[in-house]
Design an enzyme around this catalytic site. Structure first.
Site, mmCIF file in Angstrom:
data_model
loop_
_atom_site.group_PDB
_atom_site.id
_atom_site.type_symbol
_atom_site.label_atom_id
_atom_site.label_comp_id
_atom_site.label_asym_id
_atom_site.label_seq_id
_atom_site.Cartn_x
_atom_site.Cartn_y
_atom_site.Cartn_z
ATOM 1 N N LYS A 1 0.856 -1.190 0.000
ATOM 2 C CA LYS A 1 0.000 0.000 0.000
ATOM 3 C C LYS A 1 0.891 1.238 0.000
ATOM 4 O O LYS A 1 1.308 1.738 1.049
ATOM 5 C CB LYS A 1 -0.928 -0.003 1.216
ATOM 6 N N SER B 1 -8.790 -0.597 -4.739
ATOM 7 C CA SER B 1 -8.972 -0.207 -3.340
ATOM 8 C C SER B 1 -10.458 -0.023 -3.051
ATOM 9 O O SER B 1 -11.226 -0.964 -3.184
ATOM 10 C CB SER B 1 -8.150 1.042 -3.026
#
Length: 592
Positions: A191, A388
């Site tokens: 991430k 996401s």
């Protein structure tokens, strides 16, 4: 006393008069715009070439974007799928002789470019010609131009054919210098959205995933150019790696273009195709004008059954959101209405979003779950991005379609807040003292340094949301949480790899998803209804013109720096989402 009565009466009369003038002015404006719109909707009266450009901005859904400027002649900002519908209509339109593609660069994402590329290939099956012309071709523009029967380049131009690359700015050093520190918490080793604020270069994990998805996208890019130009992929890679296209003559030598010429040479070719004299006006109609002409989208009659196509494009944000954003309040209200509409038998969720607010994403997914519980199938079609938070709202669908070069995954969470205590204390000279009624009364503020206890709490909350993300995806994809964690951790995948690892069911476009939804709903004849329902251009224009929330600087950026505006908007949205857990893709990828 009489003075005040007269004075107040005059003020009231002035206000009423001003209001009437505004109403009359807007009515006149609407009338002028309506006449212009009616003029645009007239059928073509001459055989013409249809001009298509990729340097325009094409939202997924027509008009689902803020207007770029004020105009007394507002036109619809044609969406990608209406663009394709217009090209399909032109195949059998006797008034359209062929297509002219003219662009030096492209504003389309990789998946959107592929949609246009395929639509042009399909157009060629009609036997009609496609010409492409530019002074200079960027790599993205050339990908679309490569479909043409004749690719023409200015004799002094070239093709910027060097491959795909990623450049990521890092701000940590400059932030350290001015005394700003970001307190950052994230879940998922891939991430990478927070890396520019906590590192001075890419992490190994981010470098690995970036190289991987760039190679995936570039392989597709080269394979489709190779097929269109009848050149091997190996030759195209050699051209890229050795930088062999340095001039217009090089582009001809390596068979990337067919001929060199100026605009008048192009016009002579077009006149020859149209059978008109060079002294006559060249009949070229823009795709935007053509879209307004009658009969582009077929009207289905004889059925009341509907499939709702819901366009979720842009950042996922809390509240209503604006054009080109997925506002949770607006979309939950919309999905609730669809759930109770008995005529709607299935839903296709078209996701073209890099994600955003975790809370907003969860609210939208909850409404999608309720639609499924009501017995209506939900199918997802992914565009350039469905990552996401964009993947979160998609993962419970009965079937998920992506394009081979869609960017998806990025299943992870981050939370970041700026800490300006050093800037305030050492640079400006402002100090804060506190009085608390509880241990955390003045905690979690950007004005004071965070304690280790505050950091632990913030990381726990981030991990908790990530854990829920894993469970939500595992439920939707019928896998264990451990299986999802293995392919999650914020990692970005191409559509092809998404199929391989189980995040995606099929490679396909929006039409494939609609056909799948019809099969699942067991309806043979149906209409499609597109959502959200948008205002007519004139009403939208007036609404935006009277909206004072948007700064003049932002309007200027959109008008004069269209290519850079998405990046500016991305940074702005990050700024607005501080203090909130985020499910957001760490980048915006464009092939210019």
């Amino acid at each position: 006393m009489n003075f005040f009565k007269i004075f107040l009466g005059s003020c009231l009369g002035s206000i009423v008069g001003l209001g009437l003038l505004m109403i009359i002015g807007f009515a006149i404006l609407a009338g002028v715009a309506n006449m212009s719109a009616n003029d645009e909707k007239r059928p073509l009266d001459k055989t013409s070439f249809l001009e298509i450009r990729s340097d325009k901005i094409y939202p997924d859904k027509t008009d689902n974007i803020e207007s770029s400027s004020f105009s007394f002649k507002p036109t619809k900002q044609i969406g990608l799928h209406d663009l394709v519908a217009s090209i399909n209509h032109a195949k059998n339109d006797p008034k359209i002789k062929g297509i002219l593609y003219r662009s030096m660069y492209s504003n389309l994402g990789a998946a959107s470019s592929q949609v246009l590329h395929q639509a042009l290939l399909d157009f060629k099956k009609s036997g009609k010609v496609i010409y492409a012309y530019a002074d200079v071709y960027s790599e993205g523009a050339y990908y679309i131009a490569s479909v043409a029967d004749k690719v023409i380049l200015n004799p002094n131009g070239s093709i910027d054919f060097r491959g795909f690359g990623a450049m990521i700015p890092f701000f940590k050093e400059v932030l350290d210098k001015v005394g700003i520190k970001f307190d950052i918490y994230y879940a998922g080793q891939f991430k990478s959205a927070t890396e520019p604020f906590r590192l001075d270069k890419m992490s190994d994990q981010n470098r690995t995933q970036t190289r991987e998805y760039l190679e995936d996208l570039y392989n597709i890019h080269l394979e489709e150019i190779a097929l269109a130009r009848k050149v091997s992929v190996a030759q195209l890679r050699k051209i890229t790696n050795e930088y062999l296209i340095k001039s217009a003559e090089d582009a001809v030598q390596y068979n990337l273009v067919d001929s060199l010429g100026y605009v008048d040479d192009l016009h002579r070719m077009l006149h020859g195709q149209l059978g008109t004299k060079p002294s006559e006006k060249l009949n070229i109609v823009s795709i935007h004008r053509y879209f307004e002409s009658p009969g582009i989208k077929p009207i289905v009659t004889g059925t009341t059954d509907k499939i709702a196509v819901v366009y979720a494009e842009g950042d996922i944000v809390d509240g209503e959101g604006s054009y080109g954003q997925v506002g949770s309040t607006k979309y939950t209200r919309l999905l609730r209405k669809i759930r109770f509409d008995e005529k709607i038998k299935a839903v296709v969720l078209r996701v073209n979003s890099p994600g955003g607010s975790a809370l907003a994403s969860d609210n939208i997914l909850h409404e999608i779950d309720l639609i499924k519980k009501a017995g209506k199938p939900v199918v997802v079609s992914m565009g350039d991005y469905a990552a996401s938070g964009g993947y979160y709202i998609a993962c419970h669908a009965d079937s998920i379609f992506a394009q081979s070069n869609t960017i998806t995954g990025s299943i992870g969470v981050f939370f970041m807040i700026p800490n300006v205590s050093k800037l305030m204390d050492e640079k400006i000279g402002v100090n804060f003292d506190t009085v608390n009624t509880g241990r955390y009364s003045t905690s979690f503020t950007p004005l004071l340094p965070w304690s280790s206890a505050e950091g632990i709490i913030a990381q726990q909350q981030t991990d908790m949301i990530y854990d829920k993300f894993l469970n939500v995806v595992a439920q939707g994809r019928h896998k264990t949480k451990a299986q999802i964690h293995e392919i999650a951790q914020g990692r970005v995948w191409s559509g092809d790899r998404g199929v391989a690892n189980g995040l995606v069911d099929n490679i396909g476009e929006l039409d494939d998803a609609i056909a799948c939804a019809a099969r699942l709903a067991r309806v043979d004849t149906y209409k499609t209804s597109e959502y959200p329902i948008l205002k007519e251009p004139i009403l939208k224009m007036i609404e935006e013109w009277t909206n004072m929330d948007e700064s003049k600087e932002e309007q200027m950026m959109k008008k004069y720096f269209k290519s850079w505006f998405p990046a500016v908007s991305y940074l702005k949205n990050l700024d607005q989402q501080y203090y909130k857990p985020m499910m957001r893709l760490p980048f915006m990828a464009k092939v210019y």
